[in-house]
Write a protein that holds these residues in place. Structure first.
Motif, PDB file in Angstrom:
ATOM      1  N   GLY A  52      29.111   6.281-115.313  1.00  0.00           N
ATOM      2  CA  GLY A  52      29.532   4.934-114.952  1.00  0.00           C
ATOM      3  C   GLY A  52      28.537   4.312-114.002  1.00  0.00           C
ATOM      4  O   GLY A  52      27.397   4.763-113.863  1.00  0.00           O
ATOM      5  N   ALA A  53      28.968   3.273-113.315  1.00  0.00           N
ATOM      6  CA  ALA A  53      28.108   2.568-112.373  1.00  0.00           C
ATOM      7  C   ALA A  53      28.240   3.177-110.975  1.00  0.00           C
ATOM      8  O   ALA A  53      29.319   3.620-110.573  1.00  0.00           O
ATOM      9  N   ALA A  54      27.129   3.212-110.270  1.00  0.00           N
ATOM     10  CA  ALA A  54      27.111   3.645-108.871  1.00  0.00           C
ATOM     11  C   ALA A  54      26.077   2.789-108.136  1.00  0.00           C
ATOM     12  O   ALA A  54      25.072   2.362-108.720  1.00  0.00           O
ATOM     13  N   TRP A  55      26.347   2.541-106.861  1.00  0.00           N
ATOM     14  CA  TRP A  55      25.508   1.638-106.073  1.00  0.00           C
ATOM     15  C   TRP A  55      24.742   2.412-104.996  1.00  0.00           C
ATOM     16  O   TRP A  55      25.298   3.289-104.321  1.00  0.00           O
ATOM     17  N   TYR A  56      23.472   2.026-104.841  1.00  0.00           N
ATOM     18  CA  TYR A  56      22.573   2.612-103.848  1.00  0.00           C
ATOM     19  C   TYR A  56      21.993   1.466-103.024  1.00  0.00           C
ATOM     20  O   TYR A  56      21.542   0.464-103.585  1.00  0.00           O
ATOM     21  N   GLN A  57      21.973   1.623-101.719  1.00  0.00           N
ATOM     22  CA  GLN A  57      21.629   0.491-100.852  1.00  0.00           C
ATOM     23  C   GLN A  57      20.798   0.975 -99.664  1.00  0.00           C
ATOM     24  O   GLN A  57      21.077   2.035 -99.084  1.00  0.00           O
ATOM     25  N   LYS A  58      19.764   0.184 -99.325  1.00  0.00           N
ATOM     26  CA  LYS A  58      18.913   0.581 -98.199  1.00  0.00           C
ATOM     27  C   LYS A  58      18.392  -0.654 -97.475  1.00  0.00           C
ATOM     28  O   LYS A  58      17.988  -1.640 -98.107  1.00  0.00           O
ATOM     29  N   ALA A  59      18.395  -0.580 -96.149  1.00  0.00           N
ATOM     30  CA  ALA A  59      17.805  -1.626 -95.315  1.00  0.00           C
ATOM     31  C   ALA A  59      16.306  -1.381 -95.203  1.00  0.00           C
ATOM     32  O   ALA A  59      15.862  -0.246 -95.021  1.00  0.00           O
ATOM     33  N   ILE A  60      15.512  -2.442 -95.304  1.00  0.00           N
ATOM     34  CA  ILE A  60      14.056  -2.322 -95.224  1.00  0.00           C
ATOM     35  C   ILE A  60      13.512  -3.364 -94.261  1.00  0.00           C
ATOM     36  O   ILE A  60      14.176  -4.362 -93.947  1.00  0.00           O
ATOM     37  N   ASP A  61      12.297  -3.112 -93.820  1.00  0.00           N
ATOM     38  CA  ASP A  61      11.610  -4.055 -92.933  1.00  0.00           C
ATOM     39  C   ASP A  61      10.228  -4.308 -93.532  1.00  0.00           C
ATOM     40  O   ASP A  61       9.374  -3.409 -93.568  1.00  0.00           O
ATOM     41  N   VAL A  62      10.009  -5.494 -94.047  1.00  0.00           N
ATOM     42  CA  VAL A  62       8.756  -5.839 -94.717  1.00  0.00           C
ATOM     43  C   VAL A  62       7.717  -6.236 -93.670  1.00  0.00           C
ATOM     44  O   VAL A  62       7.958  -7.134 -92.842  1.00  0.00           O
TER      45      VAL A  62
END
Length: 962
Positions: free
Chosen positions: A111-121
């Motif tokens: 099924g669907a799963a979510w992956y999330q990450k904060a970044i600093d460009v």
């Protein structure tokens, strides 16, 4: 100290070169979206509640649902007896769940799963082109930057990339990635090795490189190198992209250097002017390689790095480094050629089995280890069944010298089809184009097929277009429509054929080494590769269970082991494994040598050198699923009959009377790097004590590249051999490692007369036999053709093919036999503990006896080994105390045509001597009713598969439109 400084310097340089990249490996926020609400509820706007480590899979991180009896797997099951068989009920409980179909994960999720990450460009990324790379997600991905959706990608073969230019300003942002591993509109087929639970498993996650990269807004979109050996150059085809929205002119700098050969070679660098007025520009540059360029092949895999730079106003705007080899993979008649030299492909099918992780390795070292192991076993070729490996595999194959056939990620069958206008049709074209762009420069990428055994009435039309498209677009490799068995339609446009015609064991008659598969390939005018040769099974190695320390556990092995114990044979597991392994090795030797003797054959693709853990557990490998030795044949022994150079012998039979002569015609299979000039081939015959009985040398000769090259004939009179024994015929090329050998057996023409007056011989358990047993006498009961209990077990000399679960108990059901060679019963019949060719006339298609109601611990003299799915206790020859008497029963025919069947005659002679000796004292008493039950005509087998569906090879075929 100097080495340390150099290492630090390399690190610093590496950091400088990669300063425009940000790795996103590490901890990510995570959440399962089983209800598919994440998009609707805008999960990208909120911080997800769980954490996960990437690169990795949900399974590696302990995410997903517990596996239950109701888990909806991705893969076909053709034997459903596990779900219904009362005997297996204990394996269907939550606390003891053990599936026989494949390896078992601790958790499972589709099924669907979510992956999330904060970044600093970084600030210095402003006004740059920014790309997000996900090297191998599984499978469909959608990406959001903060609350803006960037796009959707769905590739199972190459890295998925997202252009974030103008979407990602400098400063802090959140990347959200939705990964969905369901089979949706694009249905590659649930048994495709790219996603099925039979192999790697239908995992959810992202592995390999996960990174952001910033570069100039004028860049190399593609660089493809086309070697031209005739003209000593590399034709470099470049696609430039420009998002500066203004014309740009400058120079392209090209320089190449060999990097893995003993002698370094650096052609002169060149500069080519360019001008790009729009967003894209295609440029072709001929790059001279010089007269001393190095070529790539399996023996000398010399490689180059091509460095390319875009220079505008003396500043480097973009740089790429491309690995390539100067090679020409071509076809001449019915053979492949590499750089103008004929080659014979000795391959295995790689099935994406990596049980520690559940997915293919993403590092070069792991693949290099696999390829070097295969090469040690004499192989030079890999076919990737319905999947494409990651880039690391191509890099490693280049280094080792292996010819690769990746495939589109599809077995368009079992719920899918090809050529019928479904989304899969366009997906295959898109995927193979992506593969060619990503991996096309690798020298090892020599061949391509759509995938495996498709369904579809219009498949020939589709595959014809597929082949013609690729032949026109990219001549660096050769193309075939699909890898198929014989019942699939022929695709006339194939540049080469992969079909299963030239395979199988010739053991429906007295074994010899005179046969080949010439009749199967004689009508083909293009190279013919044998599809999935072998598939001969070995019993499970229960010691292997402890190796499964990763995300998958060998619950199938555990079930088979416990079932064997329940059937009163627990301590025989290792013996069964080794005995069946010896027969498996003999089967592969026989079939591979037949292929090597076949005129015009282009090669073989074994299935496989290592085990296949799915489809009911197909233990067909000489190596286990970890590419490690099993212990019954070494790599040196295997390479004797599977190598670039193999001495072969056409031997009319392997059993002789001592009044005959052993004869062999020796020939050579040689696809080495060069002609073997002035080669000396020698031979010898050894006895059971390894003493030389005869030897000789053939005339020195030049051995050309090819097969069927005649060396000479050997004839050896056997009249000096007075007792039954095994001899070995050995052939070798002097001063090389190339040698081969064959066992054969000699039996006396005449046997001494034995007084058997006190033994009652009978063909059925008649009243006289019962009387003799009751009175303490000896009975020899030859029950061939009379057995009822066990008649459902079909026993051939050859072992189980693939496995009995996937093929719904298609015969044969046995894997050879086990015996104790030091048993006095074999005093006059030399044997080993396992099947060998002398046993053919005794065991092939002989009935077996089902001994499941015999006393615990009962062991027959000769015990056929049943399929591990049923583990029935079987017997071919047994002894027992019955009443006051002693009994031997043989369900094999040992007495008919004794002059013709002199091997059986010899075994009967040995058994008679045994019955006359004081050693004839059976250890176990068996009630006469159990003996009678063997002949009970009311006996009925109770096995059911419970499924009506069947694998492709067992289905009734309908005419297929061409």
């Amino acid at each position: 100290m100097i080495k340390n400084y150099l290492f630090i310097l390399c690190l610093l340089l590496g950091n400088t070169i990669n300063a425009q990249k940000i790795s996103l490996a590490g901890n990510w926020q995570f959440k399962i979206d089983s209800a598919d609400l994440g998009v609707k509820d805008k999960w990208f706007n909120n911080k997800l509640s769980e954490t996960i480590k990437l690169p990795g899979s949900m399974l590696e991180n302990g995410k997903g649902n517990p596996v239950t009896i109701n888990t909806q797997w991705t893969g076909s099951i053709y034997d459903s007896s596990w779900y219904f068989n009362p005997h297996l009920a204990k394996y269907r409980t939550p606390e003891n769940l053990k599936f026989p179909f494949w390896l078992t994960p601790a958790k499972y999720y589709v099924g669907a799963a979510w992956y999330q990450k904060a970044i600093d460009v970084p600030k210095n990324w402003s006004n740059k082109r920014i790309v997000l790379t996900l090297e191998r997600p599984h499978t469909e991905t959608r990406v959001w930057i903060d609350n803006e959706e960037i796009g959707l990608e769905n590739s199972m073969c190459v890295a998925q990339t997202f252009d974030l230019t103008d979407k990602l300003s400098t400063g802090k942002h959140t990347i959200s990635i939705r990964v969905d591993n369901r089979i949706k509109a694009i249905n590659v087929g649930k048994d495709s090795h790219s996603l099925t639970d039979h192999t790697q498993g239908n995992w959810n996650g992202i592995v390999g490189k996960i990174e952001l990269e910033a570069e100039s807004k004028i860049w190399f979109d593609d660089i493809q190198v086309y070697p031209d050996l005739v003209n000593h150059l590399a034709k470099v085809k470049i696609v430039l992209k420009n998002s500066l929205q203004k014309p740009v002119e400058g120079q392209i700098k090209l320089s190449a250097k060999s990097f893995n050969s003993i002698t370094s070679h650096s052609p002169k660098l060149i500069l080519a002017d360019f001008q790009i007025d729009g967003q894209e520009k295609s440029i072709t540059i001929d790059y001279p390689m010089g007269d001393d360029f190095q070529t790539w092949d399996e023996f000398s895999p010399a490689l180059y790095h091509l460095s390319a730079e875009i220079i505008v106003k003396k500043q480097v705007q973009s740089a790429r480094k491309v690995q390539f080899g100067m090679r020409d993979f071509a076809i001449k008649g019915t053979r492949f050629e590499i750089n103008g030299r004929p080659i014979f492909l000795r391959g295995t099918v790689e099935n994406c089995q990596f049980p520690l992780t559940g997915y293919a390795p993403m590092d070069v070292a792991s693949w290099e280890k696999v390829f070097r192991k295969a090469k040690a076993y004499g192989l030079n070729h890999f076919r990737f069944h319905s999947y494409c490996p990651p880039e690391a595999a191509f890099i490693a194959a280049d280094l080792v010298g292996i010819y690769l056939q990746p495939e589109g990620p599809s077995w368009a069958n079992h719920g899918s089809s090809l050529g019928d206008g479904h989304p899969i049709d366009q997906f295959i074209m898109d995927e193979t184009n992506r593969m060619a762009k990503a991996y096309g420069n690798y020298a090892s990428f020599c061949m391509l097929a759509y995938g495996n055994e498709p369904r579809g009435g219009k498949q020939v039309d589709y595959l014809t277009k597929f082949i013609n498209y690729w032949k026109t677009k990219d001549p660096r490799r050769k193309y075939t429509g699909a890898s198929v068995a014989m019942s699939w339609p022929l695709v006339p446009s194939n540049e080469y054929m992969i079909k299963s015609g030239p395979r199988g064991l010739p053991w429906n008659k007295l074994p010899s080494s005179t046969e080949d598969f010439a009749d199967k390939v004689k009508d083909f005018k293009v190279p013919y590769l044998t599809h999935e040769l072998g598939q001969w099974c070995v019993f499970p190695n229960f010691k292997e269970i402890s190796k499964y320390t990763g995300v998958y556990k060998a619950k199938n092995y555990e079930l088979f082991q416990e079932d064997l114990k329940d059937k009163d044979m627990g301590e025989l597991g290792e013996k069964f494994f080794l005995a069946t392994g010896k027969l498996q090795a003999l089967s592969y030797k026989t079939e591979i040598e037949m292929a090597f003797r076949t005129p015009i054959s282009a090669g073989i693709q074994m299935l496989g050198l290592n085990d296949y853990s799915g489809q009911g557990t197909a233990l067909v490998g000489i190596l286990d699923s970890f590419w490690e030795e099993k212990g019954y044949i070494s790599q040196d022994e295997f390479a004797q009959f599977c190598n670039a150079t193999v001495p072969l012998a056409r031997i009319p039979k392997f059993v002789y009377k001592n009044s005959e002569s052993f004869e062999a015609n020796v020939e050579m299979f040689h696809f080495g790097k060069d002609v073997l000039n002035n080669a000396q081939t020698s031979w010898q015959i050894l006895d059971e004590n390894k003493q030389v009985l005869a030897k000789g040398k053939f005339d020195k000769t030049n051995i050309p590249i090819g097969n069927n090259f005649n060396i000479g004939k050997v004839s050896f009179a056997l009249n000096a051999i007075q007792k039954a024994q095994k001899l070995v015929f050995e052939v070798k090329i002097d001063d090389t490692a190339f040698m081969n050998n064959w066992e054969f057996w000699i039996y006396p023409e005449k046997l001494p007369t034995i007084n058997t007056d006190d033994i009652y011989f009978c063909k059925e358990l008649d009243a006289k036999a019962e009387e003799v047993l009751q009175n303490g006498g000896k009975v020899f009961l030859e029950a061939a053709g009379k057995i009822e209990k066990g008649k459902e077990v079909v026993n051939y000399f050859q072992p189980v093919f693939w496995n009995t679960s996937w093929f719904k108990m298609r015969p044969p059901h046995t894997l050879g036999f086990l015996c104790e060679p030091t048993h006095t019963a074999f005093l006059n019949f030399p044997t080993e503990y396992h099947s060998n060719l002398q046993w053919w006339e005794i065991t092939n298609r002989s009935q077996v006896m089902l001994l499941d109601s015999f006393p615990p611990g009962f062991r027959p003299i000769v015990q056929p080994i049943d399929t591990w799915f049923l583990n029935r206790k079987l017997g071919l020859i047994l002894e027992a105390k019955v009443g006051k008497g002693k009994l031997i029963i043989s369900s094999a025919d040992l007495s008919s045509e004794p002059e013709k069947r002199f091997v059986a005659r010899q075994l009967l002679y040995s058994l008679k001597n045994y019955m006359n000796s004081p050693q004839f004292n059976p250890a176990t008493s068996v009630d006469i009713k159990e003996i009678k039950a063997l002949f009970d005509k009311n006996y009925k087998s109770t096995f059911k598969t419970y499924t009506k569906d069947a694998p492709d090879e067992l289905k009734v075929k309908k005419p297929t439109a061409n």
